[in-house]
Motif scaffolding. Sequence first.
Motif, PDB file in Angstrom:
ATOM      1  N   VAL A   1       0.868  -1.188  -0.009  1.00 46.40           N
ATOM      2  CA  VAL A   1      -0.034  -0.224  -0.023  1.00 46.40           C
ATOM      3  C   VAL A   1       0.826   1.309   0.026  1.00 46.40           C
ATOM      4  CG1 VAL A   1      -1.613   1.098   1.428  1.00 46.40           C
ATOM      5  CG2 VAL A   1      -1.990  -1.234   1.149  1.00 46.40           C
ATOM      6  N   GLN A   2       1.922   1.293   0.787  1.00 42.34           N
ATOM      7  CA  GLN A   2       2.873   2.351   0.800  1.00 42.34           C
ATOM      8  C   GLN A   2       3.362   2.703  -0.554  1.00 42.34           C
ATOM      9  OE1 GLN A   2       5.502   1.547   3.866  1.00 42.34           O
ATOM     10  NE2 GLN A   2       4.085   1.726   5.644  1.00 42.34           N
ATOM     11  N   ARG A   3       3.845   1.527  -1.322  1.00 37.47           N
ATOM     12  CA  ARG A   3       4.513   1.569  -2.633  1.00 37.47           C
ATOM     13  C   ARG A   3       3.451   2.400  -3.435  1.00 37.47           C
ATOM     14  NH1 ARG A   3       6.458  -4.071  -3.286  1.00 37.47           N
ATOM     15  NH2 ARG A   3       6.159  -3.668  -5.258  1.00 37.47           N
ATOM     16  N   SER A   4       2.155   1.739  -3.522  1.00 37.01           N
ATOM     17  CA  SER A   4       1.125   2.328  -4.437  1.00 37.01           C
ATOM     18  C   SER A   4       0.982   3.952  -4.004  1.00 37.01           C
ATOM     19  CB  SER A   4      -0.275   1.416  -4.122  1.00 37.01           C
ATOM     20  OG  SER A   4       0.126  -0.127  -4.471  1.00 37.01           O
ATOM     21  N   LEU A   5       0.822   4.224  -2.659  1.00 33.57           N
ATOM     22  CA  LEU A   5       0.559   5.552  -2.716  1.00 33.57           C
ATOM     23  C   LEU A   5       1.659   6.408  -3.208  1.00 33.57           C
ATOM     24  CD1 LEU A   5      -0.972   5.368   0.741  1.00 33.57           C
ATOM     25  CD2 LEU A   5      -2.063   5.663  -1.386  1.00 33.57           C
ATOM     26  N   VAL A   6       3.021   6.139  -2.980  1.00 35.05           N
ATOM     27  CA  VAL A   6       3.993   6.861  -3.414  1.00 35.05           C
ATOM     28  C   VAL A   6       4.177   6.753  -4.921  1.00 35.05           C
ATOM     29  CG1 VAL A   6       6.670   6.950  -3.459  1.00 35.05           C
ATOM     30  CG2 VAL A   6       5.533   6.254  -1.224  1.00 35.05           C
ATOM     31  N   LEU A   7       3.906   5.763  -5.679  1.00 35.94           N
ATOM     32  CA  LEU A   7       3.769   5.897  -7.031  1.00 35.94           C
ATOM     33  C   LEU A   7       2.649   6.511  -7.413  1.00 35.94           C
ATOM     34  CD1 LEU A   7       4.513   2.052  -7.681  1.00 35.94           C
ATOM     35  CD2 LEU A   7       5.888   3.819  -8.371  1.00 35.94           C
TER      36      LEU A   7
ATOM     37  N   ALA B   1       1.247   9.315  -6.176  1.00 29.72           N
ATOM     38  CA  ALA B   1       1.602  10.680  -5.957  1.00 29.72           C
ATOM     39  C   ALA B   1       2.733  11.148  -6.965  1.00 29.72           C
ATOM     40  CB  ALA B   1       2.253  10.844  -4.496  1.00 29.72           C
ATOM     41  N   VAL B   2       3.639  10.182  -7.429  1.00 33.06           N
ATOM     42  CA  VAL B   2       4.822  10.765  -8.397  1.00 33.06           C
ATOM     43  C   VAL B   2       4.181  10.765  -9.517  1.00 33.06           C
ATOM     44  CG1 VAL B   2       6.880   9.715  -9.407  1.00 33.06           C
ATOM     45  CG2 VAL B   2       6.492   9.617  -6.851  1.00 33.06           C
ATOM     46  N   GLY B   3       3.133   9.841 -10.117  1.00 36.45           N
ATOM     47  CA  GLY B   3       2.438   9.920 -11.381  1.00 36.45           C
ATOM     48  C   GLY B   3       1.579  10.934 -11.502  1.00 36.45           C
ATOM     49  N   ALA B   4       0.866  11.341 -10.424  1.00 35.42           N
ATOM     50  CA  ALA B   4      -0.222  12.455 -10.583  1.00 35.42           C
ATOM     51  C   ALA B   4       0.824  13.753 -10.667  1.00 35.42           C
ATOM     52  CB  ALA B   4      -1.036  12.669  -9.371  1.00 35.42           C
ATOM     53  N   PHE B   5       1.701  14.106  -9.719  1.00 34.73           N
ATOM     54  CA  PHE B   5       2.595  15.081  -9.769  1.00 34.73           C
ATOM     55  C   PHE B   5       3.476  15.450 -10.895  1.00 34.73           C
ATOM     56  CE2 PHE B   5       6.681  17.357  -9.214  1.00 34.73           C
ATOM     57  CZ  PHE B   5       6.360  18.451  -8.739  1.00 34.73           C
ATOM     58  N   MET B   6       3.841  14.137 -11.807  1.00 35.65           N
ATOM     59  CA  MET B   6       4.420  14.438 -12.928  1.00 35.65           C
ATOM     60  C   MET B   6       3.490  14.632 -14.041  1.00 35.65           C
ATOM     61  SD  MET B   6       7.426  11.246 -12.848  1.00 35.65           S
ATOM     62  CE  MET B   6       7.944  11.635 -14.276  1.00 35.65           C
TER      63      MET B   6
ATOM     64  N   GLY C   1      -1.785   8.824 -12.036  1.00 38.91           N
ATOM     65  CA  GLY C   1      -1.304   8.409 -10.847  1.00 38.91           C
ATOM     66  C   GLY C   1      -1.591   6.905 -10.736  1.00 38.91           C
ATOM     67  N   THR C   2      -2.792   6.567 -11.129  1.00 42.35           N
ATOM     68  CA  THR C   2      -3.421   5.015 -11.251  1.00 42.35           C
ATOM     69  C   THR C   2      -2.413   4.245 -12.083  1.00 42.35           C
ATOM     70  OG1 THR C   2      -5.557   5.608 -10.592  1.00 42.35           O
ATOM     71  CG2 THR C   2      -5.152   3.336 -11.367  1.00 42.35           C
TER      72      THR C   2
END
Length: 270
Positions: A83-89, A91-96, A132-133
């Motif tokens: 779950v932590q990895r999914s949230l980080v990924l 957030a990174v995808g949404a920001f980029m 992000g998804t």
Amino acid sequence: MVKPMPRLENCTWSCSCAARGRHKNQLGKTAVGLAAKVGEMLSSSVSSSPLTLVGHGTRTPSTSSLRSSSGSTSSLNLNQHLVQRSLVLFAVGAFMALVLNLLQIQRNVTLFPEEVIATIFSSAWWVPPCCGTAAAVVGLLYPCIDSHLGEPHKFKREWASVMRCIAVFVGINHASAKLDFANNIQLSLTLAALSLGLWWTFDRSRSGLGLGITIAFLATLITQFLVYNGVYQYTSPDFLYIRSWLPCIFFSGGVTVGNIGRQLAMVTVV
């Protein structure tokens, strides 16, 4: 005739022999009794052995429960890590997506209808959550495919390399909007070479190449579908409804997010 009197030594010898005989008899009886008691003890221990097995059996559930509890704890930690990895990924995808899409919009490469522009980044509201998804799925898929193929990726596994990969990907996206060529074919070939160079520099795995091509193909199909239905559009399309260099952006983006996901998978759960 007068019988001779028995001598004292003979009497003493006969008495000692009789005493020894009686003592031997008592020792024999005692040995027999001890042997009988030992036999009874052995028989009782044999008869009580099922009880001992039952006792061990009653302790087995406690051992299995400990094993099951430790297994459930490890699975819980694994789920939390996932779950932590999914949230980080995510957030990174949404920001980029916000930053890179803003660049495309400012250069009039991507056009959205005015009614869907709802944020300060001049982007549609659905772009960040969708990207992000997609980043979360791709970032989790890369290490999963590596473990399934039995080929753990160990090339340049460090955060400094991941950050350089992100910088190169942003540069490729920036070049797609800033560079001016005589036609889109030249720009597409240049971006294709840069994307392959990114994969060769930071990945070099067969799984990374295959997943990058698959991601580029699927993302291009989805983009064609969205543009066809009028969700948004590209200026000067030369590959059906989109730009011909867009698959290169998807390929390099997939490799970049895959490297982030691989690096996050190496982080141990405390």
